[in-house]
Write a protein that holds these residues in place. Sequence first.
Motif: not given
Length: 373
Positions: A342-358
């Motif tokens: 799935f894309p890194l900008d997908a509306p999902a918690p795992l993608a959010h954590a990968a994008r922000t590093g938090a």
Amino acid sequence: MTPRTTPATPTSVLVGLPSGADARARALAEATDDVLWERDLATDRAVTSDAMQSVFGHAVGTFTTAWWRAHVHPDDLARVLAQLEAQRAAGDRWRLEYRFRDGAGAWRHVLDRGTVLRDAAGQPARLVGAMTDVTDTVRAVEADLRLRTSESRLRRIADSGVVGIVFWHEDGAILDANDAFLALVGHTRDDLAAGRVDWKALTPPEWAHTDEQALREIAARGITAPWEKEYVRPDGRRVPVLLAAAALEDMPGHGVTLITDLTLRKRAAERARRLQAITARLAAALTPEEVAAAVLTDGAAALGANHGLVAVRDAGEPAPAALALLGAQWLPASVSRAWLRFPLDAPAPLAHAARTGAPCFVHDRAQVAAEWP
């Protein structure tokens, strides 16, 4: 100390009484455990009734003021002399309480009362009085005060809610308990009043031997060393606790127990153990798949998670980057297949954590729907 005495005479301790009073004084002295005494102010000699020997263990004879002072407790003497002077200045009667050393060297609490006898000219001639051993009374009052103080302190602890407190009988009945204990075991005060709270019934069978050991310790020493066990709540949930108990004085078979809830402490210890396990497993992992397996099993358990996904950036994918699923735990297979890539900008918690590093903590499905629709 053995007092300096002269041989006792057959005369009454209260010499110089009107005619016929001697026999009555002797009968009075024999009928009471009080030490009757008389002091001649001119000679500074005092005589006592036979109770001086039977009650205090001092040979009957004549005594001096110096001897009496030597037998008053050093910590009491100055106070007693000051009170005596003040009471004598106010009238012919006085009443003193102090500690007096008996013939065995032990300190006894006494109540000493006296009055002045005057001569025909109205001048003080003799002092007469009675000394009563009130040791047992004083000790009973002190014991009662200590008990009341202990009860007051215990009540403050009980009301604080810091620990659970129960008063119990060895047959299992809980006679009283504070709100902290009732909340801990999931019962109400109505349950307690109706006799539905029983410490034996609250204890799982495999922990019964710890209570039996505690009762043996109380029987032998009156107090227990702290011990651990579990209670079972009405909903079936078990609560780990730390207990310490003591017997109640003059109440055979009764005691009081302080209970500390160990739930949070046990959870923290278990989490620490699981984190140590995942640390060791991650250190031994050689491939991304092994890392994912360690995170999904030991890591999710350590955090108390119900579901888990592990994904890595797809290095071969040009921007915008994508995430590739390495593993999933406790998720339906259909969900896992939908998120294989799935894309890194997908509306999902795992993608959010990968994008922000938090870190991204998800508590329930409602949160996912609200934050990542």
